[in-house]
Enzyme design. Structure first.
Site: not given
Length: 155
Positions: A9, A12, A14-16, A120
């Site tokens: 993401c 690095n 939140c999402r990933s 995001d």
């Protein structure tokens, strides 16, 4: 050779890292031997722990998470078999830094199921993190189905 995956993401945090934790969890539940890491296309948060909402969402679902933010490097394109982008902007960023000798398959993670991006959640509330979690579970299963085969889903 066991597949190796880099979930990507922007920052690095939140999402990933959530994607990394969820994919590891789902793979373990399915008995799949796979190496998984995550990184960001930008270096804003290198060395930071994941966002507290990412950690809280993973804990809520019993998914272990332990991560320190890192930035994608050119070497990642030969270290991993698959690089999974959370959205189109990060996919474009990956394509822009991808070296000529890249061996990794670089794709939008959602392309394994519905073609959707993972939005995001950083500037929103906890509900956005829950949505990201649900997408990560679906995309983890879809990715494993395609890459390691459907026979593992029956373990």
């Amino acid at each position: 050779m066991a597949p190796s995956v880099l979930v990507v993401c922007l920052g690095n945090i939140c999402r990933s890292p959530m994607g990394e934790a969820v994919l590891k969890h789902v793979a373990k539940e399915r008995g799949v031997d796979i190496h998984i890491e995550s990184a960001g296309t930008a270096g804003y948060h290198v060395g930071d722990e994941p966002d507290e909402r990412t950690v809280a969402t993973c804990k809520k679902h019993g998914v272990p998470i332990d991560h320190e933010a890192q930035q994608v490097s050119r070497q990642d394109f030969t270290r991993f078999t698959h690089i999974l982008a959370s959205d189109e902007a990060n996919l474009r960023a990956l394509e822009n830094i991808k070296p000529r000798n890249a061996t990794a398959e670089v794709r939008l993670w959602g392309s394994y199921l519905d073609g959707k991006a993972i939005p995001d959640p950083y500037y929103g509330g906890i509900n956005g993190f829950e949505q990201v979690y649900q997408q990560c579970v679906k995309y983890s299963n879809a990715f494993l189905d395609e890459v390691v085969g459907k026979e593992t889903s029956n373990l």
